[in-house]
Design a protein around this motif. Structure first.
Motif, PDB file in Angstrom:
ATOM      1  N   SER A 240     -18.300 -31.883  -4.710  1.00  0.00           N
ATOM      2  CA  SER A 240     -19.651 -31.687  -5.233  1.00  0.00           C
ATOM      3  C   SER A 240     -20.606 -32.783  -4.793  1.00  0.00           C
ATOM      4  O   SER A 240     -21.811 -32.596  -4.861  1.00  0.00           O
ATOM      5  N   VAL A 241     -20.111 -33.942  -4.370  1.00  0.00           N
ATOM      6  CA  VAL A 241     -21.052 -35.001  -4.002  1.00  0.00           C
ATOM      7  C   VAL A 241     -20.977 -35.445  -2.544  1.00  0.00           C
ATOM      8  O   VAL A 241     -21.945 -35.981  -2.010  1.00  0.00           O
ATOM      9  N   PHE A 242     -19.833 -35.228  -1.881  1.00  0.00           N
ATOM     10  CA  PHE A 242     -19.744 -35.703  -0.500  1.00  0.00           C
ATOM     11  C   PHE A 242     -20.004 -34.588   0.516  1.00  0.00           C
ATOM     12  O   PHE A 242     -19.723 -34.732   1.692  1.00  0.00           O
ATOM     13  N   GLY A 243     -20.494 -33.440   0.045  1.00  0.00           N
ATOM     14  CA  GLY A 243     -20.660 -32.291   0.940  1.00  0.00           C
ATOM     15  C   GLY A 243     -21.816 -32.451   1.908  1.00  0.00           C
ATOM     16  O   GLY A 243     -22.479 -33.471   1.975  1.00  0.00           O
ATOM     17  N   LEU A 244     -22.049 -31.370   2.655  1.00  0.00           N
ATOM     18  CA  LEU A 244     -23.113 -31.396   3.663  1.00  0.00           C
ATOM     19  C   LEU A 244     -24.446 -30.924   3.108  1.00  0.00           C
ATOM     20  O   LEU A 244     -25.492 -31.139   3.715  1.00  0.00           O
ATOM     21  N   THR A 245     -24.399 -30.241   1.944  1.00  0.00           N
ATOM     22  CA  THR A 245     -25.639 -29.658   1.423  1.00  0.00           C
ATOM     23  C   THR A 245     -26.701 -30.715   1.184  1.00  0.00           C
ATOM     24  O   THR A 245     -27.855 -30.545   1.578  1.00  0.00           O
ATOM     25  N   ILE A 246     -26.306 -31.806   0.536  1.00  0.00           N
ATOM     26  CA  ILE A 246     -27.304 -32.798   0.155  1.00  0.00           C
ATOM     27  C   ILE A 246     -27.975 -33.411   1.389  1.00  0.00           C
ATOM     28  O   ILE A 246     -29.201 -33.385   1.492  1.00  0.00           O
ATOM     29  N   PRO A 247     -27.211 -33.935   2.360  1.00  0.00           N
ATOM     30  CA  PRO A 247     -27.908 -34.505   3.527  1.00  0.00           C
ATOM     31  C   PRO A 247     -28.782 -33.485   4.246  1.00  0.00           C
ATOM     32  O   PRO A 247     -29.901 -33.824   4.662  1.00  0.00           O
ATOM     33  N   LEU A 248     -28.310 -32.258   4.352  1.00  0.00           N
ATOM     34  CA  LEU A 248     -29.111 -31.275   5.082  1.00  0.00           C
ATOM     35  C   LEU A 248     -30.413 -30.985   4.343  1.00  0.00           C
ATOM     36  O   LEU A 248     -31.489 -30.950   4.942  1.00  0.00           O
ATOM     37  N   PHE A 249     -30.330 -30.807   3.025  1.00  0.00           N
ATOM     38  CA  PHE A 249     -31.554 -30.499   2.299  1.00  0.00           C
ATOM     39  C   PHE A 249     -32.502 -31.685   2.253  1.00  0.00           C
ATOM     40  O   PHE A 249     -33.720 -31.518   2.286  1.00  0.00           O
ATOM     41  N   VAL A 250     -31.937 -32.881   2.188  1.00  0.00           N
ATOM     42  CA  VAL A 250     -32.789 -34.070   2.193  1.00  0.00           C
ATOM     43  C   VAL A 250     -33.578 -34.131   3.504  1.00  0.00           C
ATOM     44  O   VAL A 250     -34.788 -34.405   3.513  1.00  0.00           O
ATOM     45  N   ILE A 251     -32.915 -33.849   4.599  1.00  0.00           N
ATOM     46  CA  ILE A 251     -33.605 -33.865   5.886  1.00  0.00           C
ATOM     47  C   ILE A 251     -34.671 -32.775   5.931  1.00  0.00           C
ATOM     48  O   ILE A 251     -35.808 -33.006   6.350  1.00  0.00           O
ATOM     49  N   VAL A 252     -34.287 -31.603   5.450  1.00  0.00           N
ATOM     50  CA  VAL A 252     -35.247 -30.495   5.438  1.00  0.00           C
ATOM     51  C   VAL A 252     -36.499 -30.888   4.658  1.00  0.00           C
ATOM     52  O   VAL A 252     -37.633 -30.697   5.115  1.00  0.00           O
ATOM     53  N   MET A 253     -36.300 -31.476   3.492  1.00  0.00           N
ATOM     54  CA  MET A 253     -37.456 -31.845   2.666  1.00  0.00           C
ATOM     55  C   MET A 253     -38.307 -32.904   3.344  1.00  0.00           C
ATOM     56  O   MET A 253     -39.538 -32.815   3.376  1.00  0.00           O
ATOM     57  N   GLY A 254     -37.638 -33.917   3.889  1.00  0.00           N
ATOM     58  CA  GLY A 254     -38.374 -35.011   4.523  1.00  0.00           C
ATOM     59  C   GLY A 254     -39.183 -34.522   5.708  1.00  0.00           C
ATOM     60  O   GLY A 254     -40.370 -34.845   5.848  1.00  0.00           O
ATOM     61  N   VAL A 255     -38.565 -33.720   6.540  1.00  0.00           N
ATOM     62  CA  VAL A 255     -39.250 -33.291   7.755  1.00  0.00           C
ATOM     63  C   VAL A 255     -40.314 -32.255   7.447  1.00  0.00           C
ATOM     64  O   VAL A 255     -41.402 -32.286   8.014  1.00  0.00           O
ATOM     65  N   LEU A 256     -40.011 -31.376   6.520  1.00  0.00           N
ATOM     66  CA  LEU A 256     -40.982 -30.357   6.147  1.00  0.00           C
ATOM     67  C   LEU A 256     -42.234 -31.012   5.573  1.00  0.00           C
ATOM     68  O   LEU A 256     -43.359 -30.659   5.921  1.00  0.00           O
ATOM     69  N   GLY A 257     -42.042 -31.978   4.698  1.00  0.00           N
ATOM     70  CA  GLY A 257     -43.198 -32.616   4.068  1.00  0.00           C
ATOM     71  C   GLY A 257     -43.923 -33.534   5.027  1.00  0.00           C
ATOM     72  O   GLY A 257     -45.141 -33.684   4.953  1.00  0.00           O
ATOM     73  N   GLY A 258     -43.194 -34.155   5.907  1.00  0.00           N
ATOM     74  CA  GLY A 258     -43.830 -35.113   6.822  1.00  0.00           C
ATOM     75  C   GLY A 258     -43.188 -36.457   6.622  1.00  0.00           C
ATOM     76  O   GLY A 258     -43.208 -36.998   5.521  1.00  0.00           O
ATOM     77  N   ARG A 259     -42.594 -37.008   7.689  1.00  0.00           N
ATOM     78  CA  ARG A 259     -41.733 -38.157   7.445  1.00  0.00           C
ATOM     79  C   ARG A 259     -42.376 -39.494   7.753  1.00  0.00           C
ATOM     80  O   ARG A 259     -41.741 -40.513   7.614  1.00  0.00           O
ATOM     81  N   THR A 260     -43.640 -39.496   8.152  1.00  0.00           N
ATOM     82  CA  THR A 260     -44.243 -40.799   8.409  1.00  0.00           C
ATOM     83  C   THR A 260     -45.062 -41.272   7.221  1.00  0.00           C
ATOM     84  O   THR A 260     -45.634 -42.342   7.245  1.00  0.00           O
ATOM     85  N   HIS A 261     -45.142 -40.484   6.180  1.00  0.00           N
ATOM     86  CA  HIS A 261     -45.972 -40.845   5.038  1.00  0.00           C
ATOM     87  C   HIS A 261     -45.141 -40.777   3.769  1.00  0.00           C
ATOM     88  O   HIS A 261     -44.270 -39.922   3.627  1.00  0.00           O
ATOM     89  N   TRP A 262     -45.447 -41.675   2.825  1.00  0.00           N
ATOM     90  CA  TRP A 262     -44.640 -41.732   1.612  1.00  0.00           C
ATOM     91  C   TRP A 262     -44.718 -40.447   0.800  1.00  0.00           C
ATOM     92  O   TRP A 262     -43.792 -40.092   0.081  1.00  0.00           O
ATOM     93  N   LEU A 263     -45.827 -39.720   0.925  1.00  0.00           N
ATOM     94  CA  LEU A 263     -45.988 -38.516   0.123  1.00  0.00           C
ATOM     95  C   LEU A 263     -45.262 -37.320   0.735  1.00  0.00           C
ATOM     96  O   LEU A 263     -45.030 -36.324   0.054  1.00  0.00           O
ATOM     97  N   GLY A 264     -44.898 -37.431   2.008  1.00  0.00           N
ATOM     98  CA  GLY A 264     -44.279 -36.297   2.699  1.00  0.00           C
ATOM     99  C   GLY A 264     -43.041 -35.758   1.994  1.00  0.00           C
ATOM    100  O   GLY A 264     -42.989 -34.573   1.643  1.00  0.00           O
ATOM    101  N   PRO A 265     -42.022 -36.615   1.760  1.00  0.00           N
ATOM    102  CA  PRO A 265     -40.808 -36.116   1.102  1.00  0.00           C
ATOM    103  C   PRO A 265     -41.091 -35.567  -0.286  1.00  0.00           C
ATOM    104  O   PRO A 265     -40.411 -34.648  -0.741  1.00  0.00           O
ATOM    105  N   VAL A 266     -42.099 -36.123  -0.959  1.00  0.00           N
ATOM    106  CA  VAL A 266     -42.421 -35.623  -2.298  1.00  0.00           C
ATOM    107  C   VAL A 266     -42.882 -34.173  -2.184  1.00  0.00           C
ATOM    108  O   VAL A 266     -42.415 -33.284  -2.915  1.00  0.00           O
ATOM    109  N   ILE A 267     -43.791 -33.932  -1.230  1.00  0.00           N
ATOM    110  CA  ILE A 267     -44.280 -32.562  -1.033  1.00  0.00           C
ATOM    111  C   ILE A 267     -43.128 -31.642  -0.658  1.00  0.00           C
ATOM    112  O   ILE A 267     -42.975 -30.554  -1.209  1.00  0.00           O
ATOM    113  N   GLY A 268     -42.290 -32.102   0.275  1.00  0.00           N
ATOM    114  CA  GLY A 268     -41.163 -31.281   0.711  1.00  0.00           C
ATOM    115  C   GLY A 268     -40.243 -30.939  -0.450  1.00  0.00           C
ATOM    116  O   GLY A 268     -39.848 -29.783  -0.630  1.00  0.00           O
TER     117      GLY A 268
END
Lengths: 649, 289, 416
Positions: A240-268
């Motif tokens: 439940s904690v060492f799987g691939l889901t978390i890293p993949l979704f974290v990347i998705v959120m960061g990139v979707l929101g915008g990764r050069t700005h602090w607000l990007g991951p929040v939006i994602g």
């Protein structure tokens, strides 16, 4: 400005705390608390990832390592050994911090590791940790661990409220950290690392230290959030904690929101979590992943820099459409509930911002920043007849008197050699450069000119020999330390920091120079240096909008901004038309007159003849001739080795 | 004896890993696209093998007649899409991740999430093997190894000997310069995408031969396959093959002498070591790049 | 730019505050003719999806039959089932939504132990009665209003090995050498190693009974290469292989052993997916496993036409949903039990008051089609006296073979 931003974040935090604390009187269903808590968890994780991967550009696939270690620390210690939950959180932070430093020390050992290798290295870490937990069954008893509910004062209310407040607190800390970093020296350093790491290093940025700092902060935040995650899921297993889901979704959120700005991951994070919730609420289970995957692919394809950049470009449209669509649905109240309206509003805002920001739309409406700066006429030959604009930096006092009289020895090379495998790029070069000189470094292709520049600036280390700058031995020094001793360089192919304005490109050199200054004090000085190279009218432009000549001038402005004693110019005139060459020569001369000793690599002997006070000729890695330009150019050996092949003098 | 057997089956299973990894490695090395959708293609290839073999009572190996062209088209279409979008390396990762989760969900909607396995009468290979004294060569892994060897050899020859191959190597080195010499990058990359899709069909068939299928299996391949790609050197077909064998042998032997639980631990620690000592890949020597 | 960011936050907060205002507007609970809504999540995608499907079909069938017979307390029953994607973190969020947002009248547990534990915490917080189909580890299930629909008694870690050893002890030549393979998954490993401080499991019990454990291999749930395990087992050549694993583990191990030209004398799999083993054909003949219910003819004849109709209907629905294995067996029976526990609670307490339902279940128990009358003792975490049996693949079908009073056929030993 920064203080106002901090206050804004604090207000946002307090309001959200109030929502949690008064959820009962407000009649807020506990589901909202859980959903908000989940959003907070993802914000914290995505922000933790972003501080390393977004800011510095080193993509990590290993977020699960921090989540796992954090969650395991809490679950095992509180569940199996009766340790108080609140004690396990700092412990998780420490463990994840150490883990991050360990991974960083290994990964960054190579100086400049290729990005994709870093990504896969981090991918391997959670696999190793998961296997480690499985081999040592005594850690979790082999079956996963139940996390006991911590005892808390009644003031914190029910468990959902506590979970929410904890998650919120951590998300707030993470976002505040991201915000503070972005508006600090560290943020500038990480951005420079992302844009051009070795340039940043040569400019005086201690890249290794900043990368490790980003690793550390990311690890600690990820671990603390993982520790609270253990409480949220209540029962922790390896899967439940060492799987691939978390890293993949974290990347998705960061990139979707915008990764050069602090607000990007929040939006994602907000968008993804609420969208997923709505899809599942409407029983679109069989479509959930299809829609989510489609949205991801589409948004990344049409807006590769992330949503934040698009939203920021059109703040009124975005906020307006969010409020109008969301509010409109709420007022009509014919369909759905609050979350539906919010999600629809956000999606409409995102789509509008993307459509309006797309290529054809900007082509029709030349209003944006890009359009303005490119539309501005760029003078082919800037008027720089009078060099009086610049007031050079303190360099001049230390560098000795400018002019024809050479001063003390500034750079000493003693029998310097550099081999690449079997290739002897440089063989026992001994060379003194005196203060005030303008040395032309010439030689046929492959004669070792650029290698020598790279050795002097610290990009390579010599195979043997000693290099001294101003009396200090810099042979084994890190490039950023050499920069602080007083060496600066430019690159043959200009390598500006693409994400920064021209002004900030130059300001970077001042911020990380010998006497570091904060950004707001570095900017006015940067403008003076831009004036020296006659680029001040483009201070607000981005490097992408400059032509080659202007980029080379920017390189020079950035180099002199670190107030060097010695400036190394690597083919700074290559690829310019004659008018541009003349202009560049004037700039070089003016820099020299300001008291900076210059070593210039150049093919155009006509230019060097009138510019240099001395010529050094390299051939097949050795020093062939050294002296007055006239004398050297008449040396028969030089004519044979060099001029013979370069007919177009 | 056990160790020898584990080494042997590990090496043979490494053929499957290499088959899965080869396509990923080539698109990454030549086209600069980290194509996670490749896992989706393998998954579809496996399910198609299952479906065609089961409903037409066709020998599973013969299903390649259907699956290879189908996957060629799918791979080419995906590559065409990537070309149109002009993605950076990491954005290609995200877009293809989106495609992957769509593929997995579609698979689940068509074939249900329950385990699918070709029954023994359709798939005689599953339990067959060739014995050499006490040593045994399972047929499914022999097929995997043989196909992997064929693909690698073919790819190697094509890349070395043909114009298209040389053009691809040129693209890998410098796209702009290759373009200046008249290499039609677009058409070549779509062709390459198709070929890579076809290898996914092979890998899918081999996987279906010896495994029960669920849509989620695609995620389980990530770790091992990426390990093979990196160890082999990105874009290095021959290196991928060697790395596949190495990974198979390493996990097989560790499982046999220590514990199956320790296999991932040793494998991924070895990968970190390998990355540090030879960041270009253990077997990176004159492949496509 | 910073001001814009703040504006974004500000707007979000205003909308958030509005949420607080709007949130309590919906879902005013009146009864009358409105249907009774049952909420639950199932793993329809992700790692547990293979089994999640079975529970969905069984549940749908139950609700349809219930409504066809006039519903519950004269009201129609509606089932709101959402996909938790096999993700524990989603489970608690979804149950919160079902209970506090959608305001469902009743809930049922999800599938798989970690998910059930997550859901149980939410149910407990809101005081909801939660029948659940598949969590069998009694010590973890501490909420007194959770009701297991599948019981292996209070100590499954010793019950299962003992039952198995008892069964095989009746064979003409009982096994002496055993190999124990263990999946390192929370849902299986306890049968080998025990749970928590109670260390009794297949390994310790085998030793107590004087059996020789010739191989003890733990493997991660992510294992893909089974050959090394198979080779070790082949070399140890046990009389009985116990695979305490899940899903397709047993099928994969059998196949890997077949590839090594090794036919195990006898093998037991803890919770295997039933279909893939049958697909292996002759290789899997004689395979043992645990079962709660198999629709064998003698069993169905005993239970009557109602049970027969239910199992036949299930098979039809499973075929329509294109499931590969369409037999109504343990998982479906557990699902059926859970629904019957829930509806009995409502019927016997005369409403959907959760406290009353919970108390009624404790007092009166529940009647089920496939497991008979169940009684719930809060001290044993509501785990009722088990009806667990051992099943075996005989002539390509699963048949209940132990204990004798529930058996549909005789336990067979290793084939010569």
């Amino acid at each position: 400005m920064i203080r106002r931003g901090g206050i804004g974040l604090l207000v946002a935090f307090l309001v959200l705390v109030a929502v949690g604390a008064f959820s009962d009187p407000l009649g807020l269903p506990s589901f909202y608390l859980i959903l908000l808590g989940s959003i907070c968890f993802w914000i914290a994780q995505a922000t933790s990832w972003n501080i390393l991967s977004g800011y510095s550009g080193y993509f990590s696939f290993g977020q699960a390592a921090y989540v796992g270690v954090g969650a395991y620390t809490t679950a095992v210690l509180s569940g199996r050994h009766g340790v108080n939950f609140f004690l396990t959180v700092p412990l998780a932070a420490v463990l994840c911090g150490l883990l991050a430093l360990g991974v960083g020390a290994v990964a960054f050992r190579l100086g400049s590791l290729r990005g994709e290798i870093f990504a896969l290295l981090t991918l391997a870490v959670p696999f190793i940790l998961a296997a480690f937990a499985r081999i040592n069954q005594s850690i979790d008893g082999g079956q996963g661990t139940t996390v006991p509910v911590p005892e808390v004062p009644d003031a914190f209310g029910s468990l959902p409220e506590l979970q929410y407040l904890l998650a919120l607190l951590i998300a707030a800390i993470a976002v505040a950290a991201a915000y503070a970093i972005q508006h600090s020296r560290t943020g500038s350093a990480l951005a420079a690392i992302r844009d051009a790491e070795d340039v940043a290093e040569v400019l005086g940025v201690a890249t290794f230290r900043y990368k490790m700092l980003a690793m550390l902060i990311s690890g600690v935040l990820g671990g603390v959030a993982g520790s609270v995650y253990a409480l949220q899921i209540g029962f922790v297993t390896v899967e439940s904690v060492f799987g691939l889901t978390i890293p993949l979704f974290v990347i998705v959120m960061g990139v979707l929101g915008g990764r050069t700005h602090w607000l990007g991951p929040v939006i994602g994070a907000v968008l993804i979590v609420t969208l997923q919730d709505r899809l599942s609420s409407y029983g679109l289970d069989a479509w959930n992943s299809i829609i989510l995957g489609g949205v991801l692919a589409l948004l990344v394809a049409v807006s590769p820099d992330g949503l934040y950049a698009r939203l920021r470009a059109r703040p009124l449209v975005s906020l307006g459409s969010l409020v109008v669509v969301g509010g409109g649905l709420a007022v009509l109240n014919v369909w759905g509930e609050f979350l539906d309206w919010l999600v629809v509003g956000m999606l409409v805002a995102a789509l509008l911002a993307i459509v309006l920001g797309s290529r054809w739309a900007t082509a029709r409406l030349p209003l944006g920043r890009r359009a303005r700066t490119t539309a501005e006429p760029v003078p082919a030959e800037p008027a720089i007849a009078e060099p009086a604009i610049a007031d050079p930096e303190p360099a001049e006092a230390e560098a000795g008197t400018p002019g024809d009289e050479p001063g003390a020895v500034l750079v000493e090379c003693r029998q310097v050699a550099r081999y690449f495998g079997g290739v002897h790029a440089l063989e026992d070069v001994t060379l003194d450069i005196r203060a005030g000189e303008l040395v032309g470094l010439v030689g046929p292709n492959g004669s070792g000119k650029t290698t020598l520049i790279n050795l002097l600036s610290g990009a390579f280390r010599p195979t043997r020999g000693v290099i001294r700058l101003d009396g200090q031995d810099i042979t084994r020094m890190a490039p950023h330390k050499i920069a602080h001793v007083g060496m600066a360089r430019t690159y043959q192919i200009p390598r500006p920091f693409d994400s920064m304005t021209v002004r900030d490109n130059v300001a970077m050199a001042i911020m990380f120079g010998r006497e570091p200054l904060p950004l707001h004090r570095a900017r006015p000085i940067a403008e003076r240096h831009l004036a020296t190279v006659a680029l001040d009218h483009l201070a607000d432009a981005h490097p992408a909008d400059l032509n080659l000549h202007q980029r080379q001038l920017l390189e020079m402005a950035r180099a002199i901004a670190s107030s060097p004693k010695v400036l190394l110019l690597d083919e700074a005139l290559a690829g310019l038309n004659p008018a541009e060459v003349d202009n560049a020569v004037r700039v070089v001369r003016r820099i020299h007159e300001s008291g900076i000793t210059i070593v210039i690599v150049e093919h155009l002997l006509r230019v060097l003849n009138q510019l240099a006070t001395r010529l050094v000729v390299l051939d097949r890695g050795t020093c062939l001739a050294d002296g007055e330009p006239q004398t050297v150019l008449n040396d028969p050996a030089v004519i044979r080795a060099y001029l013979g092949r370069q007919a177009h003098v | 004896m056990n160790v020898i057997q584990a080494t042997l089956t590990g090496a043979l299973i490494g053929g499957l890993y290499a088959l899965m990894a080869a396509g990923l490695s080539v698109t990454w090395g030549v086209l600069r696209i980290i194509n996670l959708a490749h896992f989706g293609l393998i998954l579809i290839g496996a399910y198609l093998t299952f479906q065609v073999a089961t409903s037409w009572h066709l020998d599973p190996v013969l299903t390649l007649v259907v699956t290879v062209p189908a996957m060629f088209v799918a791979g080419a279409a995906i590559q065409w899409l990537f070309d149109r979008l002009r993605l950076t390396e990491f954005n290609s990762l995200l877009v293809s991740f989106g495609l992957l989760i769509i593929t997995i969900q579609v698979t689940s909607n068509i074939w249900s999430a329950d385990f699918r396995r070709m029954s023994a009468d359709v798939n005689p290979y599953a339990t067959q093997s060739v014995a050499l004294g006490r040593l045994v060569f399972p047929v499914t892994t022999l097929v995997a190894f043989g196909l992997a060897a064929l693909v690698v050899l073919g790819a190697h020859l094509v890349l070395r000997r043909t114009f298209a191959g040389r053009a691809m190597r040129a693209i890998a080195q410098d796209r702009a310069v290759a373009g200046a010499f008249g290499v039609d990058h677009r058409r070549l990359s779509v062709l390459l995408g198709g070929v890579v899709g076809a290898t996914a069909a092979l890998a899918g068939m081999v996987f279906a031969l010896s495994n029960a299928l669920t849509p989620d299996t695609a995620y389980e391949w990530f770790g091992t396959v990426f390990a093979v790609v990196i160890l082999g050197g990105i874009g290095e077909v021959v290196g991928t093959f060697a790395a596949g064998i190495l990974v198979g042998v390493l996990s097989g032997v560790v499982s046999a002498v220590w514990s199956p639980a320790a296999a991932p631990f040793v494998l991924f620690s070895a990968i970190i070591l390998a990355l540090l000592l030879r960041p270009q890949g253990l077997f990176a020597a004159g492949g496509v790049r | 730019m910073r001001r814009r960011s703040l504006a974004v936050i500000g707007t979000a907060l205003v909308l958030g505050a509005a949420a607080a205002g709007c949130g309590n507007g919906s879902g005013s609970g009146g009864d009358g003719d409105k249907p009774i809504v049952v909420g639950s999540t199932l793993s329809l995608t992700g790692a547990f999806a293979a089994t999640g499907q079975i529970h969905k079909i069984a549940g749908q069938e139950f609700v349809d039959r219930l409504n066809a017979n006039g519903g519950l307390l004269g009201r129609k029953v509606e089932w709101k089932v959402v996909d938790d994607q096999s993700d524990q973190a989603k489970v608690s969020q979804l149950y919160e939504r079902l209970i506090s947002q959608d305001k469902v009248d009743l809930i049922l547990g999800p599938y798989a132990t970690p998910n059930i534990l997550s859901a149980m915490a939410v149910a407990q917080r809101h005081g909801y009665v939660m029948p659940q189909h598949s969590a069998v580890l009694a010590p973890q299930l501490t909420y007194d209003c959770q009701f297991p629909a599948w019981s292996i008694g209070p100590t499954p870690n010793s019950f299962i090995p003992n039952q198995l050893f008892d069964a095989v002890a009746t064979l003409p030549s009982p096994p002496k050498k055993i190999a124990v393979l263990t999946s390192q998954s929370g849902s299986a490993a306890f049968v080998s190693d025990g749970f928590g401080d109670d260390k009794s499991g297949a390994l310790s019990i085998a030793k107590e009974r004087g059996l020789d454990v010739v191989a003890d291999i733990h493997y991660p749930p992510t294992t893909t290469d089974w050959a090394p395990i198979a080779a070790q087992v082949r070399d140890a050549d046990p009389d009985l292989i116990i695979d305490n694993g899940l899903g397709v583990d047993a099928a994969n191990i059998l196949q890997a052993m077949a590839q090594l030209n090794y036919k195990p004398k006898q093998m037991f799999g803890l919770f295997p997916a039933p279909g893939p083993l049958l697909a292996l054909g002759d290789e899997a003949e004689g395979m043992l496993s645990v079962s709660m219910f198999e629709p064998n003819k003698p069993t169905l004849d005993k239970l009557g036409p109602e049970a027969t109709a239910i199992t036949a209907d299930f098979t039809k629905r499973a075929e329509a949903a294109k499931l590969p294995y369409t037999v109504f067996e343990t998982q479906a029976a557990a699902s059926w039990n859970a629904w019957e526990i829930l509806t009995d609670a409502v019927k016997n307490s005369g409403g959907t008051d959760q406290r009353k339902m919970c108390d009624t279940l404790h007092q009166k128990g529940a009647d089920t089609t496939f497991s008979g009358h169940l009684t719930f003792d809060p001290k044993a975490h509501n785990f009722w006296p088990t009806t667990q049996s051992i099943k075996q693949i005989q002539n390509g079908d699963w048949v209940t073979v132990w204990p004798a009073d529930r058996a549909a056929a005789k336990l067979e030993g290793p084939r010569p």
